[in-house]
Structures are given as structure tokens and as C-alpha cells.
Design a protein around this motif. Structure first.
Motif, short mmCIF file in Angstrom:
data_model
loop_
_atom_site.label_atom_id
_atom_site.label_comp_id
_atom_site.label_asym_id
_atom_site.label_seq_id
_atom_site.Cartn_x
_atom_site.Cartn_y
_atom_site.Cartn_z
N THR A 182 2.32 0.84 4.53
CA THR A 182 1.05 0.13 4.70
C THR A 182 0.98 -1.10 3.80
N GLY A 240 0.80 -1.21 0.00
CA GLY A 240 0.00 0.00 0.00
C GLY A 240 0.83 1.26 0.00
N GLU A 241 0.26 2.33 0.56
CA GLU A 241 0.89 3.65 0.53
C GLU A 241 2.01 3.74 1.58
N ARG A 265 -5.99 -2.19 6.70
CA ARG A 265 -4.55 -2.12 6.46
C ARG A 265 -3.74 -2.66 7.63
N GLU A 299 -6.87 -7.33 1.46
CA GLU A 299 -7.91 -7.54 0.46
C GLU A 299 -8.70 -8.79 0.83
N ARG A 306 -2.26 -3.40 2.30
CA ARG A 306 -3.72 -3.48 2.19
C ARG A 306 -4.19 -4.91 2.42
#
Length: 676
Positions: A547, A271-272, A535, A551, A549
Motif C-alpha cells: 500500500t 504504507g503497510e 490508499r 496524505e 498512503r
């Protein structure tokens, strides 16, 4: 038409008076009702409200069934001015036709306001469904195409709707706008709380919460109270149970799940990364924010939407080691240098208490599962335990070893595991005495956590161990490293365990068989782990938060999956069904097919013949575009092949009309086929 109408001579006279008064006073409802009541008394009409409802039924048919107007005008004479008044009169509910086509709108949540389900899409529009007789009926959409998520709420059968600083109010049964205001600041959220409506907006570093009411068609604003930004909530949810059915957001769409649930799979995606500027020691996820314990600054709040540091707690410390939430109260505790533990109100982020321990640097901290106790320890031999009701210290436990680096209560609250030196002391909380000592690590204990009844430890010796606390034996060496293991974090109800390795790696294990399911590299030493529903957060020594994610994919029996958001798309002109699939043709010449799970399985560009075909899922499809296949919409009229009626709904106010046949006949024009 729905019914045959008949009126007495007195009722016809009253209808003429009704038309005249409605044209004159349609925007003054109190005066209109008074005059109607007086005229009804003059004519000797006992129940004029019942008669007006009969007039409304007649007028609804007159407006909708254009082909029957001549026949209806023989029953009652219609003033031509009346139609224009009725169309703008917000509380007159005429028949409406809605059609269900797949839409590109994405949803991040919805609101269940029994019997209504409402959801705001990223196109700016709010869609409404009504649950009736075991089914969700699509009622329609309200709002404007702003291209971003709106704030919305249902209150007193009105939809309050805001995008930016514009606040609109619509009467739900008719969908008509009754009030529009320009606010000074953008509206962040609208939410019902205990049957009261509140508006939220941001003003600088604070948020404002203000009550709203609707009286006589006017919006009444109550007092405006300042609140912490973390208290602003939209009231949306991603899951709700309705009778024995489950409504759920999946991949931005709304699904109705009625079949048997098979399983939920969790996968992990990178992630970010957020820049915070300080080495991160601990993380507590809040609503769209993170509270971070860091080195070199008071605790900071990171806004996940903007990616910027939003605020700092007002505390004269520069090092925070641990951040913990009380499991049963809106309360958090943080441990710092100078033997301090600070306790804060989670909603207001205002301090409640400062506790001083008998140690140097409060490096370890935890709440008991019932929230009754808070324990802390640091450099020294002491573990201090406080009662969170009166903040009295109930125990100063002195251990044989120095350097307390980790604390964790067991899930049942019977034990407190304490990492001191290279050993783990298992303390019984009934009498706060050491029951046993767990020895295996050859270095300091960096972290402790529980997976079910078993204890997991992370050590400076590069080992992550699984302990049976009853026998005191190591059941498994989960992971080894050339450097220290710094953090261990179970999540998803203990199904997974994340392990942070000082070498710059985070590993995720599945705890039923301890198989490695994912590994993520970190460009610095990982110093903190935390998780929420969406997250996994990794704090880094270089002042960043990385981070991962989560899913989720839930599988249900295919016959029980229906997408509610197969709803209006302004670009769709044709639709057909076959074998449980939905085929749609759009104004831009796109041909798309969705299967019964709501998944797009085929996409093609049509320009005279099929071009740019895209098979998204097996099986491969061969398509022939046949004449008379589609539902065609043009100037309010429809035409289609077999099964098209299923995608058309007729609504009277908020009530689906059961017998659609006369309405479908009215909106079908055979000559459309020749035009197309």
C-alpha cells in the motif's frame, strides 16, 4: 444569578408537595406525573407544567450558586434530601461549566445530527458541539476513558454509547446515565438509518444488524438480521458542510474551515504490506476490506484492520482475472477461466448471475459508465456485451486480431477501447462497430484506461502511451521500461496516473504536466493497481498487497481555520492566549503552544525553569512564564488572566447561556492565586 424569583402561597404549597413526591417517586415518572397533576387540581393550579419549569429554574440556580443559597432559601424552603435526588435524576438539567483546552484525543470521523456535532475519540470519550447562531458551542463530553474508539449514536435526545460489550444510554441535556446493559457480543457500530437506530455486532464470519428503541426509559430490541461484514458502517464521516462552513477531520483533529480554500496537496507515503498467499490479478477496495481476484483460489476478501484473509467467494474457480464494480448499482462482476463472468450483490456477496462468453479465459472486463452494459473478452477474437437489466447478450463483436487482453469504456460511454494483439480497437457503442484502429505498440496490450478524453495504454513492449482518440495519434510516451508495463491507473479525478512496471516499480505522474512525483519499489512484479480515498493498493505476483498512503493537505486562509477539538484535557491546569495563539500548561509540567491553524508550534518540559524545549515550527519562540497568566482549575473553581473567559462555557441542558458573567463570578476564587 440569572433572575429574581417570586412565588404565591399556593405555588409555595405546591413546591412542598413537589419535593415530597419527587423524593419518593423520582424513578417512577408516570406515577410522579399523575400525582402532581392531581395535587395541582386540588390547589387550583391551571398550568402545573409551567410552574414546574419555574421550580427547575429556581433549583438550577440553587444548585449552582452556592454563595446565594441563603438568599434563595428565604424564597422557598428546600428539603435537604431533594439535592441528592436531583443530582441522580437523569432528566433534571442543571447548569454545567465546560472548559476548552487542547486534548490529545484523535478522531477518525464524526456525525452531524443537526444541530449537534458528535465525535468519538481514541480515548473512548464522545465530545458534543451544538451549532447555534453561526457558531459551534462545545457542550461537553460523555463516556469513559477506555483508550479506544467507541461506537456511538444520538437517538431521541439520548446518546447510545458502547465500548466492547457494554452499552450505555445517556440523556443528552443532563449528560446523566439512564440505562446500562452488558451485551453478549462486542458492539461494532451504532447507526441511524432513516430515523431508526441500529446496533451492529460480529458473530463469527457474519455480522448482526438489530434495531433498537427507547420507551419509558427501557431499551427495546427488535429482530436481529444476519448481514455481510462489509455492510457494517459506523455512519461517521470526515467532512460535512454546515451552511457556508466546512467541518473536516485533519490529522485526527476536527477543524471548522470558514476561509477561502487555497489548494489541496496530495503526497504519497509508503504504507503497510499484507500477505494473502496467492498471486494477485486485480483489486476492488470495499469498506475496510479488499476483494481480490487471484491465481490458485476463488476470489478472496482481505480484512484491512486485522490484515488477514477473512473469506472466499463461494465459486468453483481457481483463477480470477478482473474485478469491476457497477458504477450505478451495488453490484460487482468478476471474470474467470473457463469463459465465465460471475455477477454478485455487493452488500451480501451472493451470486446474481453466471455469464458464459464465446472465448477462452475471460481476461478483460468492464462496465459502461451508466451501468447498463458489461463487456468481456479473452483468448479468441470475440468481445461479448450483455445488458445488465435482463442479462441478454446484445453483441458478439468479432475482431480481426486474436487475444483480447484489455477493455475500457470511455467516461462518456461513447466508445469501448479493446486491446487485441498489439493494436487498440476503438468501438462505437451506438452501433457496436469498430471506428478506428490505434497502432503503435510492438507487443500485447496489457491495460487500458482513460485520463479525461485521452486514452492511456500499457504494453508488453515496455511503453505507456497517451493517445488522442479523435486523431488516433500518440500524444506522449509517458514511460518506457526494459520489461513490460503491466497496469495504468488514473486517480484523484485524473490528476495523477500510477504506472506499474514489471521490473518491480510503481511510478506516479501528475497529469497536468506529466511530471514524475513519486516512485515506489516493489519486491516482486506488480500485477494489480487499485485506489480509494486513503490508499493506493499494489497487488504483487508473490502473493502480497503493498500500500501507498495518500496524505492530503488542504490549505485555507489562516483567519478561517479553527480547531473544534480544542476541548477538555484532564491534564491541563492553565491556559493563556496571545496573538491568536493558545498556551497551555499541564499537571505534568508540560508547556505547549498551538497556533491559529491548530498546529502545535512549541513544546517544553517545565521543572522550576524551562527544560527539554522543542521548537516545532518557525518562528523560534522565547517564553517567559509570568504570574497570573494561566486559567487555573481546582475543585470546580477557576481563576485566570486576561481572556480566560473565552475558554469557559456555561450550558443549561444543551443550550449555551449567553450571559456568563454571574456564573464566572461564582466559580472564581481570589484565594486560589495565593495558594498557587
Amino acid at each position: 444569578m440569572q433572575k429574581t424569583f417570586s412565588f404565591s402561597e399556593e405555588e409555595k404549597k405546591f413546591f412542598d408537595i413537589y419535593q415530597e413526591l419527587l423524593i419518593k417517586y423520582y424513578n417512577q415518572p408516570q406515577k410522579l406525573n399523575l400525582f402532581l397533576e392531581l395535587k395541582a387540581l386540588e390547589l387550583g393550579i391551571d398550568d402545573h407544567h409551567k410552574l414546574i419549569r419555574k421550580f427547575h429554574a429556581f433549583l438550577r440556580d440553587y444548585i449552582f450558586f452556592k454563595s446565594k443559597r441563603g438568599e434563595l432559601e428565604e424564597i422557598l424552603e428546600i428539603n435537604p434530601q431533594l439535592l441528592s435526588v436531583l443530582k441522580k435524576y437523569p432528566y433534571f438539567t442543571e447548569y454545567r461549566v465546560s472548559f476548552s483546552f487542547p486534548s490529545s484525543a484523535i478522531y477518525r470521523g464524526f456525525k452531524w445530527r443537526n444541530p449537534l456535532l458528535i465525535a468519538g475519540g481514541n480515548d473512548g470519550k464522545v465530545r458534543i458541539w451544538k451549532y447555534q447562531e453561526g457558531k459551534f458551542h462545545f457542550i461537553g463530553e460523555i463516556g469513559e476513558d477506555f483508550g479506544k474508539f467507541p461506537a456511538y449514536e444520538v437517538y431521541k435526545w439520548h446518546l447510545f454509547y458502547a465500548v466492547g460489550s457494554k452499552l450505555n444510554v445517556y440523556y443528552l441535556p443532563s449528560g446523566k446515565l439512564v440505562k446500562s446493559l452488558e451485551m453478549e457480543k462486542p458492539v461494532t457500530a451504532l447507526k441511524l438509518e432513516e430515523k431508526n437506530l441500529y446496533l451492529f455486532k460480529r458473530v463469527g464470519d457474519i455480522a448482526i444488524k438489530q434495531s433498537l428503541d427507547l420507551k419509558g426509559g427501557e431499551i427495546i430490541f427488535g429482530p436481529a438480521d444476519p448481514i455481510a461484514p462489509s455492510q457494517v458502517e459506523s455512519g461517521e464521516t470526515d467532512t460535512v458542510a454546515v451552511e457556508k462552513k466546512l467541518v473536516k477531520i485533519k490529522d485526527g483533529k476536527i477543524f471548522l474551515l470558514t476561509g477561502e480554500r487555497k489548494e489541496t496537496k496530495v503526497s504519497f507515503e509508503k504504507g503497510e504490506i499484507y500477505e494473502v498467499g496467492y498471486s494477485v490479478n486485480d483489486i476492488l477496495p470495499l469498506k475496510n476490506r479488499l476483494l481480490l481476484g487471484v491465481d490458485g483460489s476463488p476470489p478472496i476478501i482481505l480484512d484491512l484492520e486485522s490484515g488477514k484473509v477473512e473469506n472466499k467467494l463461494n465459486l468453483p474457480v481457481t483463477h480470477t482475472y478482473r474485478v469491476r464494480k457497477n458504477p450505478v448499482k451495488e453490484e460487482i462482476a468478476l471474470s474467470h477461466t473457463q469463459n465465465l463472468v460471475s455477477v454478485w450483490d455487493l452488500n451480501t456477496l451472493q451470486p446474481i448471475r453466471i455469464l458464459e462468453g464465446y472465448f477462452i479465459d475471460a481476461m478483460a472486463l468492464d462496465y459502461s459508465p451508466d451501468g447498463k452494459y458489461i463487456a468481456s473478452g479473452g483468448e479468441g477474437r470475440d468481445v461479448n456485451v450483455w445488458n445488465t437489466e435482463n442479462w441478454e447478450m446484445v453483441k458478439d463483436l468479432e475482431l480481426p486480431a486474436e487475444g483480447i487482453t484489455a477493455l475500457k469504456f470511455s467516461p462518456d460511454g461513447k466508445y469501448l477501447a479493446v486491446g487485441a494483439g498489439g493494436d487498440i480497437y476503438l468501438v462505437e457503442t451506438e452501433n457496436w462497430s469498430v471506428q478506428k484502429v490505434l497502432s503503435y505498440h510492438e507487443g500485447l496490450i496489457a491495460d487500458l484506461n482513460f485520463v479525461g478524453e485521452n486514452l492511456v495504454s500499457a504494453g508488453w513492449d515496455g511503453k505507456a502511451l497517451l493517445w488522442n482518440i479523435q486523431s488516433g495519434e500518440v500524444e506522449k510516451i509517458i514511460e518506457t521500461s526494459e520489461d513490460r508495463i503491466w497496469r495504468v491507473l488514473p486517480f484523484e479525478g485524473g490528476k495523477f496516473l500510477a504506472i506499474a512496471d514489471w521490473n518491480g516499480k510503481v511510478s506516479i505522474y501528475q497529469t497536468d504536466d506529466w511530471s514524475l512525483v513519486a516512485t515506489f519499489s516493489v519486491d516482486s512484479q506488480p500485477t494489480a493497481l487499485a485506489v480509494d480515498k486513503e490508499r493506493l493498493y499494489i497487488g504483487r505476483k508473490d502473493g502480497k498487497v503493498q500500500t501507498v498512503r495518500l496524505e492530503r493537505e488542504e490549505t485555507f486562509s489562516s483567519e478561517g481555520v479553527n480547531e473544534l477539538t480544542l476541548n477538555p484535557s484532564e491534564k491541563a491546569v492553565g491556559i493563556a492566549t496571545f496573538g491568536g495563539n493558545v498556551l497551555v500548561y499541564t499537571e505534568k509540567g508540560n508547556l505547549c503552544i498551538w497556533n491559529s491553524n491548530g498546529e502545535k508550534v512549541f513544546s517544553a518540559k517545565v521543572e522550576g525553569e524551562l527544560k527539554e524545549t522543542e521548537n516545532l515550527r518557525e518562528p523560534r519562540l522565547e517564553i517567559k512564564v509570568l504570574k497570573n497568566t494561566y486559567v487555573v482549575r481546582k475543585n470546580g473553581y477557576f481563576f485566570g488572566g486576561k481572556g480566560w473567559e473565552e475558554f469557559v462555557s456555561v450550558i443549561k441542558g444543551l443550550e449555551p447561556v449567553e450571559n456568563k458573567s454571574p456564573f464566572l463570578k461564582e466559580i472564581t476564587k481570589r484565594e486560589l492565586l495565593e495558594e498557587l
